[in-house]
Motif scaffolding. Sequence first.
Motif, PDB file in Angstrom:
ATOM      1  N   VAL A  47     -58.408  28.175 -50.514  1.00  0.00           N
ATOM      2  CA  VAL A  47     -59.346  29.189 -50.978  1.00  0.00           C
ATOM      3  C   VAL A  47     -59.276  29.191 -52.499  1.00  0.00           C
ATOM      4  O   VAL A  47     -58.187  29.228 -53.070  1.00  0.00           O
ATOM      5  N   THR A  48     -60.420  29.107 -53.160  1.00  0.00           N
ATOM      6  CA  THR A  48     -60.472  29.152 -54.613  1.00  0.00           C
ATOM      7  C   THR A  48     -60.819  30.565 -55.047  1.00  0.00           C
ATOM      8  O   THR A  48     -61.834  31.119 -54.631  1.00  0.00           O
ATOM      9  N   LEU A  49     -59.965  31.139 -55.886  1.00  0.00           N
ATOM     10  CA  LEU A  49     -60.165  32.498 -56.373  1.00  0.00           C
ATOM     11  C   LEU A  49     -60.250  32.496 -57.884  1.00  0.00           C
ATOM     12  O   LEU A  49     -59.613  31.679 -58.552  1.00  0.00           O
ATOM     13  N   THR A  50     -61.036  33.406 -58.433  1.00  0.00           N
ATOM     14  CA  THR A  50     -61.060  33.649 -59.867  1.00  0.00           C
ATOM     15  C   THR A  50     -60.234  34.900 -60.107  1.00  0.00           C
ATOM     16  O   THR A  50     -60.673  36.012 -59.799  1.00  0.00           O
ATOM     17  N   VAL A  51     -59.026  34.693 -60.616  1.00  0.00           N
ATOM     18  CA  VAL A  51     -58.096  35.802 -60.788  1.00  0.00           C
ATOM     19  C   VAL A  51     -57.555  35.824 -62.205  1.00  0.00           C
ATOM     20  O   VAL A  51     -57.518  34.796 -62.888  1.00  0.00           O
ATOM     21  N   SER A  52     -57.131  36.990 -62.640  1.00  0.00           N
ATOM     22  CA  SER A  52     -56.498  37.126 -63.950  1.00  0.00           C
ATOM     23  C   SER A  52     -55.041  36.670 -63.839  1.00  0.00           C
ATOM     24  O   SER A  52     -54.513  36.466 -62.741  1.00  0.00           O
ATOM     25  N   ALA A  53     -54.390  36.520 -64.974  1.00  0.00           N
ATOM     26  CA  ALA A  53     -52.981  36.123 -64.980  1.00  0.00           C
ATOM     27  C   ALA A  53     -52.141  37.163 -64.241  1.00  0.00           C
ATOM     28  O   ALA A  53     -51.220  36.828 -63.496  1.00  0.00           O
ATOM     29  N   LYS A  54     -52.468  38.439 -64.426  1.00  0.00           N
ATOM     30  CA  LYS A  54     -51.753  39.492 -63.710  1.00  0.00           C
ATOM     31  C   LYS A  54     -52.036  39.423 -62.208  1.00  0.00           C
ATOM     32  O   LYS A  54     -51.165  39.694 -61.379  1.00  0.00           O
ATOM     33  N   GLY A  55     -53.271  39.033 -61.851  1.00  0.00           N
ATOM     34  CA  GLY A  55     -53.613  38.852 -60.445  1.00  0.00           C
ATOM     35  C   GLY A  55     -52.811  37.741 -59.799  1.00  0.00           C
ATOM     36  O   GLY A  55     -52.423  37.834 -58.631  1.00  0.00           O
ATOM     37  N   MET A  56     -52.540  36.665 -60.550  1.00  0.00           N
ATOM     38  CA  MET A  56     -51.713  35.573 -60.029  1.00  0.00           C
ATOM     39  C   MET A  56     -50.298  36.056 -59.738  1.00  0.00           C
ATOM     40  O   MET A  56     -49.702  35.702 -58.719  1.00  0.00           O
TER      41      MET A  56
END
Length: 79
Positions: A47-56
């Motif tokens: 699954v490809t997600l667009t996440v922030s560094a904090k989200g990672m």
Amino acid sequence: MPKQCQLLGTHASTGNTVSHSHRKTRRTFSPNLQSKRYWVPSQGRYVTLTVSAKGMKTIDRIGIEAALARIERRASHGR
């Protein structure tokens, strides 16, 4: 696609650029968004997600399964 974290909903905020002479000009502060591919064992696919560094970091902490459930809850609430 908006410039927004899919997990946390982090989006651009506004503020001022302040020069040496203290002139203020409006600017935007963009979140640190990354496109990241995660393996989801229960679905047997990536699954490809667009996440922030904090989200990672959040995904590392709670796991990809819980993160996808949280994304689904955000999407169902219309936020």
